[in-house]
Design a protein around this motif. Structure first.
Motif, PDB file in Angstrom:
ATOM      1  N   TYR A   1       0.831  -1.205   0.000  1.00  0.00           N
ATOM      2  CA  TYR A   1       0.000   0.000   0.000  1.00  0.00           C
ATOM      3  C   TYR A   1       0.865   1.253   0.000  1.00  0.00           C
ATOM      4  CZ  TYR A   1      -3.724  -3.287   0.990  1.00  0.00           C
ATOM      5  OH  TYR A   1      -4.603  -4.334   0.901  1.00  0.00           O
ATOM      6  N   THR A   2       0.218   2.378  -0.260  1.00  0.00           N
ATOM      7  CA  THR A   2       0.883   3.677  -0.247  1.00  0.00           C
ATOM      8  C   THR A   2       0.703   4.300   1.133  1.00  0.00           C
ATOM      9  OG1 THR A   2       0.725   4.057  -2.624  1.00  0.00           O
ATOM     10  CG2 THR A   2       0.741   6.012  -1.221  1.00  0.00           C
ATOM     11  N   TYR A   3       1.775   4.941   1.622  1.00  0.00           N
ATOM     12  CA  TYR A   3       1.754   5.536   2.960  1.00  0.00           C
ATOM     13  C   TYR A   3       2.099   7.021   2.875  1.00  0.00           C
ATOM     14  CZ  TYR A   3       1.724   0.808   4.936  1.00  0.00           C
ATOM     15  OH  TYR A   3       1.386  -0.483   5.272  1.00  0.00           O
ATOM     16  N   LEU A   4       1.303   7.843   3.541  1.00  0.00           N
ATOM     17  CA  LEU A   4       1.589   9.266   3.657  1.00  0.00           C
ATOM     18  C   LEU A   4       1.839   9.605   5.122  1.00  0.00           C
ATOM     19  CD1 LEU A   4      -1.095  10.904   1.304  1.00  0.00           C
ATOM     20  CD2 LEU A   4       1.312  10.443   0.793  1.00  0.00           C
ATOM     21  N   SER A   5       2.715  10.554   5.361  1.00  0.00           N
ATOM     22  CA  SER A   5       2.940  11.006   6.731  1.00  0.00           C
ATOM     23  C   SER A   5       1.651  11.614   7.271  1.00  0.00           C
ATOM     24  CB  SER A   5       4.092  12.007   6.788  1.00  0.00           C
ATOM     25  OG  SER A   5       3.865  13.072   5.893  1.00  0.00           O
ATOM     26  N   SER A   6       1.539  11.678   8.580  1.00  0.00           N
ATOM     27  CA  SER A   6       0.268  11.951   9.245  1.00  0.00           C
ATOM     28  C   SER A   6      -0.466  13.178   8.703  1.00  0.00           C
ATOM     29  CB  SER A   6       0.509  12.109  10.749  1.00  0.00           C
ATOM     30  OG  SER A   6      -0.712  12.217  11.424  1.00  0.00           O
ATOM     31  N   GLN A   7       0.233  14.297   8.562  1.00  0.00           N
ATOM     32  CA  GLN A   7      -0.434  15.530   8.128  1.00  0.00           C
ATOM     33  C   GLN A   7      -0.987  15.396   6.717  1.00  0.00           C
ATOM     34  OE1 GLN A   7       1.984  19.047   8.490  1.00  0.00           O
ATOM     35  NE2 GLN A   7       0.377  20.423   7.769  1.00  0.00           N
ATOM     36  N   ALA A   8      -0.201  14.811   5.807  1.00  0.00           N
ATOM     37  CA  ALA A   8      -0.660  14.633   4.429  1.00  0.00           C
ATOM     38  C   ALA A   8      -1.793  13.620   4.364  1.00  0.00           C
ATOM     39  CB  ALA A   8       0.498  14.194   3.545  1.00  0.00           C
ATOM     40  N   TYR A   9      -1.692  12.569   5.159  1.00  0.00           N
ATOM     41  CA  TYR A   9      -2.741  11.545   5.185  1.00  0.00           C
ATOM     42  C   TYR A   9      -4.066  12.143   5.654  1.00  0.00           C
ATOM     43  CZ  TYR A   9      -5.355   7.448   6.788  1.00  0.00           C
ATOM     44  OH  TYR A   9      -6.336   6.510   7.001  1.00  0.00           O
ATOM     45  N   GLU A  10      -4.027  12.879   6.755  1.00  0.00           N
ATOM     46  CA  GLU A  10      -5.253  13.494   7.277  1.00  0.00           C
ATOM     47  C   GLU A  10      -5.815  14.511   6.285  1.00  0.00           C
ATOM     48  OE1 GLU A  10      -6.829  12.554   9.820  1.00  0.00           O
ATOM     49  OE2 GLU A  10      -5.370  11.290  10.872  1.00  0.00           O
ATOM     50  N   GLY A  11      -4.926  15.232   5.596  1.00  0.00           N
ATOM     51  CA  GLY A  11      -5.374  16.213   4.603  1.00  0.00           C
ATOM     52  C   GLY A  11      -6.069  15.555   3.430  1.00  0.00           C
ATOM     53  N   LEU A  12      -5.486  14.442   2.917  1.00  0.00           N
ATOM     54  CA  LEU A  12      -6.099  13.731   1.793  1.00  0.00           C
ATOM     55  C   LEU A  12      -7.432  13.116   2.218  1.00  0.00           C
ATOM     56  CD1 LEU A  12      -5.987  12.643  -1.107  1.00  0.00           C
ATOM     57  CD2 LEU A  12      -4.718  10.666  -0.227  1.00  0.00           C
ATOM     58  N   LEU A  13      -7.473  12.539   3.411  1.00  0.00           N
ATOM     59  CA  LEU A  13      -8.706  11.934   3.898  1.00  0.00           C
ATOM     60  C   LEU A  13      -9.813  12.993   4.030  1.00  0.00           C
ATOM     61  CD1 LEU A  13      -9.996   9.305   4.877  1.00  0.00           C
ATOM     62  CD2 LEU A  13      -9.181   9.860   7.189  1.00  0.00           C
TER      63      LEU A  13
ATOM     64  N   SER B   1     -17.299  -3.229  -0.411  1.00  0.00           N
ATOM     65  CA  SER B   1     -17.025  -1.838  -0.042  1.00  0.00           C
ATOM     66  C   SER B   1     -15.866  -1.317  -0.882  1.00  0.00           C
ATOM     67  CB  SER B   1     -16.648  -1.743   1.442  1.00  0.00           C
ATOM     68  OG  SER B   1     -17.620  -2.335   2.268  1.00  0.00           O
ATOM     69  N   VAL B   2     -15.743   0.005  -0.984  1.00  0.00           N
ATOM     70  CA  VAL B   2     -14.571   0.605  -1.601  1.00  0.00           C
ATOM     71  C   VAL B   2     -13.677   1.109  -0.466  1.00  0.00           C
ATOM     72  CG1 VAL B   2     -15.776   2.827  -1.928  1.00  0.00           C
ATOM     73  CG2 VAL B   2     -13.701   2.327  -3.235  1.00  0.00           C
ATOM     74  N   CYS B   3     -12.406   0.713  -0.475  1.00  0.00           N
ATOM     75  CA  CYS B   3     -11.500   1.000   0.633  1.00  0.00           C
ATOM     76  C   CYS B   3     -10.321   1.841   0.171  1.00  0.00           C
ATOM     77  CB  CYS B   3     -10.986  -0.293   1.251  1.00  0.00           C
ATOM     78  SG  CYS B   3     -12.290  -1.349   1.949  1.00  0.00           S
ATOM     79  N   LEU B   4      -9.842   2.687   1.062  1.00  0.00           N
ATOM     80  CA  LEU B   4      -8.727   3.578   0.772  1.00  0.00           C
ATOM     81  C   LEU B   4      -7.405   2.830   0.967  1.00  0.00           C
ATOM     82  CD1 LEU B   4      -7.742   6.481   0.142  1.00  0.00           C
ATOM     83  CD2 LEU B   4      -7.824   6.939   2.623  1.00  0.00           C
ATOM     84  N   GLY B   5      -6.664   2.663  -0.138  1.00  0.00           N
ATOM     85  CA  GLY B   5      -5.381   1.960  -0.103  1.00  0.00           C
ATOM     86  C   GLY B   5      -4.213   2.868   0.209  1.00  0.00           C
ATOM     87  N   VAL B   6      -4.487   4.011   0.824  1.00  0.00           N
ATOM     88  CA  VAL B   6      -3.449   4.910   1.331  1.00  0.00           C
ATOM     89  C   VAL B   6      -3.558   4.891   2.851  1.00  0.00           C
ATOM     90  CG1 VAL B   6      -2.553   7.264   1.349  1.00  0.00           C
ATOM     91  CG2 VAL B   6      -3.630   6.359  -0.726  1.00  0.00           C
ATOM     92  N   LEU B   7      -2.432   4.645   3.531  1.00  0.00           N
ATOM     93  CA  LEU B   7      -2.433   4.479   4.980  1.00  0.00           C
ATOM     94  C   LEU B   7      -1.579   5.543   5.653  1.00  0.00           C
ATOM     95  CD1 LEU B   7      -2.021   0.583   5.079  1.00  0.00           C
ATOM     96  CD2 LEU B   7      -4.127   1.918   4.933  1.00  0.00           C
ATOM     97  N   ASN B   8      -1.753   5.667   6.962  1.00  0.00           N
ATOM     98  CA  ASN B   8      -1.006   6.634   7.768  1.00  0.00           C
ATOM     99  C   ASN B   8       0.372   6.063   8.101  1.00  0.00           C
ATOM    100  OD1 ASN B   8       0.028   8.352   9.799  1.00  0.00           O
ATOM    101  ND2 ASN B   8      -2.025   8.864  10.500  1.00  0.00           N
ATOM    102  N   GLY B   9       1.414   6.578   7.420  1.00  0.00           N
ATOM    103  CA  GLY B   9       2.764   6.058   7.627  1.00  0.00           C
ATOM    104  C   GLY B   9       3.352   6.419   8.967  1.00  0.00           C
ATOM    105  N   THR B  10       2.975   7.552   9.526  1.00  0.00           N
ATOM    106  CA  THR B  10       3.507   7.961  10.824  1.00  0.00           C
ATOM    107  C   THR B  10       3.082   6.969  11.896  1.00  0.00           C
ATOM    108  OG1 THR B  10       3.355  10.274  10.113  1.00  0.00           O
ATOM    109  CG2 THR B  10       3.650   9.871  12.468  1.00  0.00           C
ATOM    110  N   GLU B  11       1.869   6.441  11.787  1.00  0.00           N
ATOM    111  CA  GLU B  11       1.372   5.497  12.781  1.00  0.00           C
ATOM    112  C   GLU B  11       2.148   4.187  12.794  1.00  0.00           C
ATOM    113  OE1 GLU B  11      -2.786   4.842  12.226  1.00  0.00           O
ATOM    114  OE2 GLU B  11      -3.372   6.721  13.236  1.00  0.00           O
ATOM    115  N   VAL B  12       2.772   3.826  11.687  1.00  0.00           N
ATOM    116  CA  VAL B  12       3.513   2.557  11.624  1.00  0.00           C
ATOM    117  C   VAL B  12       5.018   2.779  11.679  1.00  0.00           C
ATOM    118  CG1 VAL B  12       1.676   1.345  10.423  1.00  0.00           C
ATOM    119  CG2 VAL B  12       3.419   2.521   9.084  1.00  0.00           C
ATOM    120  N   GLY B  13       5.445   3.975  12.073  1.00  0.00           N
ATOM    121  CA  GLY B  13       6.860   4.219  12.312  1.00  0.00           C
ATOM    122  C   GLY B  13       7.660   4.713  11.131  1.00  0.00           C
TER     123      GLY B  13
END
Length: 418
Positions: free
Chosen positions: A277-289, A362-374
Motif C-alpha cells: 500500500y501507499t503511505y503518507l505522513s500523518s499531516q498529508a494523510y489526514e489532509g487527503l482523507l 465496499s470501496v477502501c482507501l489503499g493509502v495508509l497513515n505512515g507515521t502510525e507505523v513508524g
C-alpha cells in the motif's frame, strides 16, 4: 513494507554445509564466464510476477539458485539492497515457506570483501575474517540475520542466452517476522547498493544498471533488469534526489487531488515495491482523507464501519463490484515533483491506484497513515499506486521513470539452452 536498514553486527561462526563437488566447480567456470566483446550492453532479464495487492497482499517472483538450480519465491523489494533466502545452515528461527529452506555451499563471502563493507557503515569489525555477517531490519519491525555466501543464479537474457552468474546472497538463519510478513522464501533486493542483484549483474558486464517492474491490477506482471524492454522516448521521468541517495527517491513532492494543488507539499517520497500500500505522513494523510470525505458529502455512499479490510472503507446502497461503480464519487490523485527550475513532473494515481473493492463490496482507501507505523516523515509509493505502469529506476541516468503499460504481457525471448 520492506524498506531496509542495515545494522552493523558481527555474529557467531556458521557451520555451512553441502560443499560443492569438483564437477560443479567445473560447471560453474564454464557457465559463468562471459565474453567481453567491448560492445554496448543490449540485454535484459525478465522475470514473471505473481500475486496481487488484494486479496493476496503481495507480489512475488521466482528465482533459481544453486547446483542444481532450485526455485525460491521472493519479495521483489526496491526498498532494500540485500537478497536473502531462509537458510538451513541450520536455521535458528525460520518462518513458513513455500519451498525447502535454502541449503548453502561453503563459498563464504569474506569480511574484507567490498560487498561486505557496503553492508556496514563506518569501520566494521568481524569476529571471523572468513565470513561476512549481516542483519537487515525492515520498517515493519521484521528482520533477517545471517551470513553472505556466493552461489549461482539461473537467468535468461532477452538476447536468448541463458546464464548462471555468481552472486552474493544472504543465508538468513534467524528471521523475525514483522506485521506485514508474507510466507515467502526470502527477499529479492533491488535497491541501489552494491549488494543489490542489479548492481552485481551490472558489475559483471551483463546488463545496464537499470531495474523496473510492471504490476498488473488484475494480478501478476513482470520484473526486469536492464534497459532493452521499453521505449525510452515514451518514459516520463524525474531525477533521483541528490540529497537522499539511500533509496529510490525523487525528493520532495506535493499531493494533487482532482487536478488541483492541495497545499500538502514538501513530502519526502520513496518508491518502494516491497510495500503493498501507499503511505503518507500523518499531516498529508489526514489532509487527503479530509478532501475525500468532503467530496463524498451528500452522495449515496457512507463509511462502512463494519468492514475492517482497511482503516477506511465506504459502502453504497448495494455492494460495489468494481472501481467503475465508484468513479462518480472519487477523483484521481497525483504527486507532483520538481524537475528543475520551474519544471514539474506528475506521477498520476488513478482511482485504481489508491482504492480497492473489498470482498464485502465496499470501496477502501489503499493509502495508509505512515507515521502510525513508524515511517516518520517518509511517504511511500507502494504497489497499489504503481499498478498498470512500467516503473523504471535508471541508476545510470539517475532517474525514476514510468510509462502506462499492459502489465499482463511481459516481453518475450527465445531462450537458447546450452
Amino acid at each position: 513494507m520492506k524498506t531496509g536498514i542495515i545494522v552493523v553486527l558481527c555474529f557467531l561462526s556458521l557451520a555451512l554445509i553441502v560443499p560443492p563437488s569438483s564437477a560443479s566447480d567445473d560447471r560453474r567456470q564454464k557457465w559463468w564466464k562471459w565474453p567481453s566483446t567491448g560492445k554496448s550492453i543490449c540485454s535484459s532479464v525478465v522475470l514473471p510476477l505473481y500475486g496481487n495487492v488484494y486479496p493476496q497482499g503481495y507480489y512475488y517472483a521466482q528465482i533459481n539458485i544453486g547446483h542444481p538450480p532450485r526455485p525460491y519465491f521472493v519479495d521483489p523489494d526496491t526498498g532494500s539492497d540485500l537478497t536473502w533466502l531462509q537458510c538451513d545452515a541450520p536455521c535458528v528461527h525460520c518462518t513458513q515457506a513455500p519451498h525447502p529452506y535454502y541449503r548453502p555451499n561453503n563459498d563464504l563471502v569474506p569480511c574484507k570483501d567490498p560487498l561486505c563493507a557496503s553492508l556496514h557503515s563506518g569501520d566494521h569489525r568481524c569476529d571471523d575474517p572468513n565470513q561476512c555477517d549481516y542483519e537487515v531490519e525492515y520498517a515493519d519491525g521484521g528482520s533477517s540475520l545471517g551470513v553472505l555466501v556466493n552461489d549461482v543464479s539461473l537467468l535468461n537474457l532477452t538476447t536468448g542466452v541463458r546464464i548462471t552468474p555468481r552472486l552474493a546472497i544472504g543465508c538468513g538463519y534467524d528471521q523475525i517476522p514483522g506485521p506485514s510478513y508474507q510466507p515467502l522464501d526470502g527477499v529479492l533486493g533491488l535497491g541501489k547498493g552494491k549488494t543489490g542483484i542489479v548492481s552485481q549483474l551490472h558489475s559483471q558486464g551483463l546488463i545496464r544498471n537499470v531495474v523496473g517492474h510492471c504490476f498488473s491490477s488484475r494480478g501478476g506482471g513482470f520484473l526486469f533488469f536492464g534497459d532493452d524492454v521499453y521505449d525510452s522516448s515514451r518514459v516520463i521521468s524525474t531525477p533521483m534526489s541528490r540529497d537522499y541517495r539511500k533509496h529510490y527517491s525523487p525528493g520532495y513532492g506535493e499531493v494533487i487531488y482532482g487536478g488541483k494543488a492541495t497545499g500538502l507539499k514538501n513530502l519526502l517520497v520513496i518508491f518502494d515495491s516491497g510495500s503493498s500500500y501507499t503511505y503518507l505522513s500523518s499531516q498529508a494523510y489526514e489532509g487527503l482523507l479530509y478532501l475525500i470525505t468532503k467530496e463524498l458529502s451528500g452522495k449515496p455512499i457512507r463509511e462502512a464501519v463494519d468492514d475492517e479490510t482497511l482503516p477506511f472503507c465506504w459502502k453504497g446502497r448495494k455492494p460495489f463490484r468494481s472501481i467503475r461503480d465508484v468513479k462518480k464519487y472519487f477523483k484521481p490523485v497525483a504527486l507532483s515533483f520538481s524537475n528543475g527550475w520551474r519544471s514539474k513532473t506528475q506521477f498520476e494515481i488513478p482511482l485504481e491506484g489508491y482504492l480497492l473493492i473489498s470482498s464485502r463490496g465496499s470501496v477502501c482507501l489503499g493509502v495508509l497513515n505512515g507515521t502510525e507505523v513508524g515511517l516518520q516523515n517518509f511517504n511511500i509509493i507502494g504497489d497499489i499506486s504503481m499498478q498498470d505502469k512500467m516503473v523504471i529506476y535508471d541508476n545510470e541516468k539517475q532517474t525514476i521513470g514510468w510509462i502506462p503499460a499492459n502489465c499482463d504481457n511481459p516481453p518475450r525471448s527465445n531462450t537458447i539452452i546450452f
